[in-house]
Structures are given as structure tokens and as C-alpha cells.
Design an enzyme around this catalytic site. Structure first.
Site, PDB file in Angstrom:
ATOM      1  N   ARG A  88      18.430  46.305  16.307  1.00  0.00           N
ATOM      2  CA  ARG A  88      17.990  44.772  16.760  1.00  0.00           C
ATOM      3  C   ARG A  88      17.424  44.183  15.660  1.00  0.00           C
ATOM      4  NH1 ARG A  88      16.430  41.281  21.494  1.00  0.00           N
ATOM      5  NH2 ARG A  88      16.749  39.336  21.260  1.00  0.00           N
TER       6      ARG A  88
ATOM      7  N   ASP B  41      15.785  43.826  28.797  1.00  0.00           N
ATOM      8  CA  ASP B  41      15.161  42.663  29.788  1.00  0.00           C
ATOM      9  C   ASP B  41      14.462  43.123  30.164  1.00  0.00           C
ATOM     10  OD1 ASP B  41      15.387  40.278  27.635  1.00  0.00           O
ATOM     11  OD2 ASP B  41      16.520  39.767  28.686  1.00  0.00           O
TER      12      ASP B  41
ATOM     13  N   ARG C  46      23.020  40.353  19.061  1.00  0.00           N
ATOM     14  CA  ARG C  46      21.986  41.693  19.054  1.00  0.00           C
ATOM     15  C   ARG C  46      23.071  42.689  19.209  1.00  0.00           C
ATOM     16  NH1 ARG C  46      19.483  38.107  23.811  1.00  0.00           N
ATOM     17  NH2 ARG C  46      20.385  36.453  21.868  1.00  0.00           N
TER      18      ARG C  46
ATOM     19  N   ASP D 247      19.862  44.199  23.509  1.00  0.00           N
ATOM     20  CA  ASP D 247      18.770  43.691  23.845  1.00  0.00           C
ATOM     21  C   ASP D 247      18.660  43.793  25.087  1.00  0.00           C
ATOM     22  OD1 ASP D 247      16.885  41.096  24.382  1.00  0.00           O
ATOM     23  OD2 ASP D 247      18.429  40.291  25.585  1.00  0.00           O
TER      24      ASP D 247
END
Length: 173
Positions: free
Chosen positions: A94, A108, A103, A106
Site C-alpha cells: 500500500r 481500519d 489501494r 485498506d
């Protein structure tokens, strides 16, 4: 020996909801690779949602995303967790060029137990949960009755109230 046994109950495992997303290259493969790395570095995946496909949020002219939400059990503390996740993203290739840019992966942190952490580097719960259908849909699949610690509403209620009109659908493998 007894003191060792009496300490066993004090290692409480933390429950962490994590969102994965990819919109470049082998999207499915990147989701699987990141799961393997998360298991190796963080802990056991207890639940995982279906994979959902959605149009990019907040930007145009990008490929659609595959998203998935995981529930993990871990003994890793929140700021260490963030460091590990950023390292996994970097190891997977990334590159952060633009906010909400395309991307490979990702990752989170959505929730960490019921903790509320607000610093420059880390915000838990993730600040955009209630505004993003692509987060709420997979999250509701595995945690519809989980109560958002700040908003004090269930994930299901947040999904019903969500104003995001981006298309989100279960991805057919």
C-alpha cells in the site's frame, strides 16, 4: 503452580472489529492475504462477514471496492494494533498518495471493545462508521446488535438511518 493458574483469568482478550477494503489488482486475493497476516500478527478471527462490493466512497474514477468486516480476539493494545496494521498495509504494497485514493489494501479499526480513543493518530470507534453503507452492511451481518459506544445505537439502527446512497451488494465469488 497455584499462582500461575490464578493469573490465567486476568489475560482478558480484546474484541476488535476490523474492516478490510481493496480496489486494485487481485482484490479477493488481497483480502485473503491480509486476513492471514492479521491472524499471524494480531489474533484469531472469530467472525467474518461476506465480502461486499461497493462503488468508491468520496471519490470518482476508481474501480469498485471489495470490503469485509472481521471480528478478532487479541491481546494486542490499541496503539500497537495500529502499528501492526499500518505495517501489514505497507508490507502488502500500500502506498498512501491521496486521501481515499485507490489501494491494494485498506485496514481500519472500527471498534476495540467498547473503548473510545480520540488522538491525532488513532480514533476508535472509527469516525465514519455511521456515514458509510459499505462499512455498516458487512458489520450488521456479523454484529447487528452491537451498540456503538458513542452514538449509543445498534449497528442495525445505524444502517437503517444511514443516508449514504452508494450501492453496496454481496460479492458473488
Amino acid at each position: 503452580r497455584l499462582s500461575y493458574l490464578s493469573n490465567l483469568g486476568h489475560n482478558k482478550m480484546n474484541r476488535v472489529y476490523i474492516q478490510l477494503g481493496s480496489n486494485l489488482g487481485d482484490r479477493e486475493g488481497y483480502l485473503k492475504q491480509s486476513q492471514t497476516m492479521l491472524i499471524d500478527e494480531i489474533g484469531l478471527i472469530i467472525k467474518k462477514s461476506s465480502i461486499y462490493e461497493s462503488s468508491p466512497w468520496g471519490v470518482e474514477n476508481q474501480g469498485s471496492f471489495l470490503n469485509q468486516v472481521l471480528l478478532l480476539e487479541t491481546d494486542v493494545k490499541p496503539f500497537d494494533l495500529l502499528d501492526i496494521i499500518l505495517n501489514i498495509e505497507k508490507e502488502m504494497g500500500r502506498v498512501r498518495i491521496e486521501k481515499w485514493g485507490e489501494r491494494i489494501i485498506d485496514i481500519d479499526i472500527l471498534f476495540y471493545n467498547d473503548e473510545i480513543i480520540e488522538t491525532n493518530n488513532l480514533c476508535i470507534p472509527h469516525p465514519y462508521i455511521s456515514k458509510r453503507r459499505f462499512v455498516l452492511s458487512p458489520l450488521a451481518e456479523i454484529a447487528k446488535n452491537y451498540i456503538h459506544p458513542i452514538l449509543q445505537k445498534t449497528i442495525n439502527k445505524l444502517l437503517l438511518e444511514c443516508l449514504d446512497e452508494e450501492k453496496v451488494s454481496v460479492y458473488e465469488l
